[in-house]
Design an enzyme around this catalytic site. Structure first.
Site, PDB file in Angstrom:
ATOM      1  CG  ASP A 215       3.839   1.390   9.336  1.00 29.23           C
ATOM      2  OD1 ASP A 215       3.413   2.213  10.154  1.00 29.23           O
ATOM      3  OD2 ASP A 215       4.023   1.658   8.126  1.00 29.23           O
TER       4      ASP A 215
ATOM      5  NE  ARG B  51      -7.357   4.376   5.838  1.00 26.54           N
ATOM      6  CZ  ARG B  51      -6.844   5.482   6.351  1.00 26.54           C
ATOM      7  NH1 ARG B  51      -7.318   5.933   7.487  1.00 26.54           N
ATOM      8  NH2 ARG B  51      -5.882   6.121   5.743  1.00 26.54           N
TER       9      ARG B  51
ATOM     10  CB  CYS C 158      -4.566  10.277  11.939  1.00 27.94           C
ATOM     11  SG  CYS C 158      -3.015   9.444  12.095  1.00 27.94           S
TER      12      CYS C 158
ATOM     13  CE  LYS D 141      -1.555   1.469   4.132  1.00 27.14           C
ATOM     14  NZ  LYS D 141      -1.205   2.848   4.523  1.00 27.14           N
ATOM     15  CG  ASN D 142       2.367   2.705   3.524  1.00 25.16           C
ATOM     16  OD1 ASN D 142       1.198   3.000   3.294  1.00 25.16           O
ATOM     17  ND2 ASN D 142       2.829   2.512   4.753  1.00 25.16           N
TER      18      ASN D 142
END
Ligand code: EPU
Length: 422
Positions: free
Chosen positions: A307, A399, A116, A22-23
């Protein structure tokens, strides 16, 4: 809204194929703004964040065809340079369009992402660097208004702090700038490397790829033509499956993974008693009956990734002895602690350091996902908790994890997606 029901106690076996990162995919999708021609991206993960950024491109006027993990993107038709709050508030990585929009069009408006669940996450370093490249930046009405009517100019950027998104934004901006940009204290994450390689293959000279100093010779406004690009494997997804094997004392094999990118996780798992067979892009993990405790500190790549902090916390909860986990990147990335404690974990938190005393057993309960990686730690704990663990608010997981429950079920976990009764 969906939730995940996990019945703990199953051991895992078999193989799992790791999806694209994703990143890595997000900055690569943003980089397609630097081109007016069609760009093909393959191995995109099937996750919500990717669809959100593709939607943003279509809102700007680009055209996107997306199916079976492949996107064909044509940004020749972009007619707006405004990234609206409606999208940016859903996903802060939307800020990655700031550099390429400004570089190609000389002006843009991007909604400020705001904080966030894991921290304040300012974008001051992105903005300061763009100003050094000649942009005029004004913050008004919740938007970043950026202008560079004459085009961006190469500059020497020294980041006060290593920033992944900041480095990516400036690499993209510098690609079309007039003159040479040097980025000192650049992020070295594999995702940054892939972005640099994609831009470099499009003819932009970039020196120092993979190091902390990047030198980029801008095209002076000439747009780029990209080759087809295959997104690299997701190192965090891979690390999460290794942790799933470790916590359930299982042996599983990961396919399509880059072992070099997850070396620190492999090292930590070895120190906890796991063994590995590594062959090209396949990794088999063999896990011990009892995990040893672990001490770790999160750092920028090639250090231990923030992460993966929450997932290792779940392992530490189930290890024999006391572990110390220090979070250095984000000020509030311990939201999973109270939820893990609700399952019976014994974690004591002081500032950015967690002391985790291993427990013999966890008991299933209802818990709440708070951010993407915190959610995956709860899934890991659920795999070993006695009874049923229901994880609510799993839109965070959607997500960033491609078919998490499908992949875990195929490995033998008892995990089901259910609808909340409203
Ligand atoms: N920071 C600033 N000012 C800035 C930019 C960053 O103070 O202008 C600070 C941040 O607040 C943070 C630190 O610098 O304390 C590092 O932030 P960075 O900019 O590197 O993070 P990011 O680019 O916003 C990416 C990943 C995150 C990952 C971090 C760190 C993407 C889309 N996101 O975020 O991934 O945790 O790098 O490795 O690439 C996730 O996937 O769950 C996730 C949060």
């Amino acid at each position: 809204m969906d939730y995940l029901e996990i019945k703990g106690g199953k051991s895992l076996s078999g193989e799992v194929t790791i999806s694209g990162a994703k990143n890595a995919a997000l900055p690569i999708i943003a980089a397609t703004i630097l081109s007016e021609k069609e760009v093909t991206l393959t191995n995109l993960p099937n996750v919500v964040d990717i669809r959100t950024l593709l939607k943003l491109l279509t809102m700007l006027g680009g055209t996107v065809e997306y199916h079976d993990n492949v996107a064909k993107i044509n940004n020749g038709s972009i007619s707006s340079t405004k990234a609206v709050y409606e999208i940016v508030s859903k996903m802060r990585a939307s800020i990655l369009v700031l550099g390429p929009l400004l570089a190609r069009f000389g002006e843009c408006d991007v909604s400020l992402p705001g904080g966030c669940a894991i921290g304040q996450r300012p974008i001051d370093l992105h903005l300061k660097a763009l100003e050094a490249m000649g942009a005029q930046i004004e913050i008004k009405g919740g938007y970043v208004h950026a202008n560079a009517p004459e085009g961006l100019k190469g500059a020497k950027i020294i980041f006060d702090k290593i920033t992944v998104g900041g480095t990516e934004n400036i690499v993209m901006a510098a690609a079309l700038a007039h003159g040479t940009t040097t980025i000192v204290n650049a992020a070295r994450e594999p995702e940054v490397v892939q972005l640099c390689e994609m831009i470099s293959k499009a003819g932009v000279k970039i020196d120092g790829i993979g190091s902390d100093e990047l030198t980029i010779e801008g095209t002076g406004g000439k747009v780029l033509e990209f080759e087809e690009t295959e997104v690299i494997p997701d190192r965090i997804e891979a690390g999460t499956y290794l942790c799933a094997a470790a916590i359930t004392h299982s042996t599983i094999t990961l396919n399509k993974v880059n072992p070099e990118h997850i070396q620190t996780s492999i090292d930590k798992l070895e120190s906890m008693g796991c063994r590995f067979d590594i062959e090209n892009d396949r990794i088999t993990i063999h896990s011990p009956e009892a995990l040893k405790p672990v001490n770790l500190t999160t750092l920028e790549y090639p250090g231990f990734p923030t992460d993966m902090q929450a997932q290792f916390m779940a392992l530490a909860v189930f290890a024999k002895g006391e572990s110390i986990i220090e979070e250095r990147l984000f000020e509030n990335r311990f939201m999973h602690v109270s939820e893990l404690n609700r399952l019976g974990a014994d974690i004591w938190l002081k500032g950015n350091i967690a002391a985790v005393k291993g427990v013999e057993r966890l008991n299933g309960a209802d818990v709440m996902a708070t951010d993407l990686r915190a959610s995956s730690a709860l899934v890991l704990a659920g795999l070993v908790a006695e009874g049923t663990t229901n994880i609510h608010r799993i839109y965070h997981l959607d997500r960033g994890y491609d078919d998490l429950e499908g992949k875990l079920s195929a490995l033998g976990a008892d995990i089901t997606r259910k609808k909340e009764q409203s």
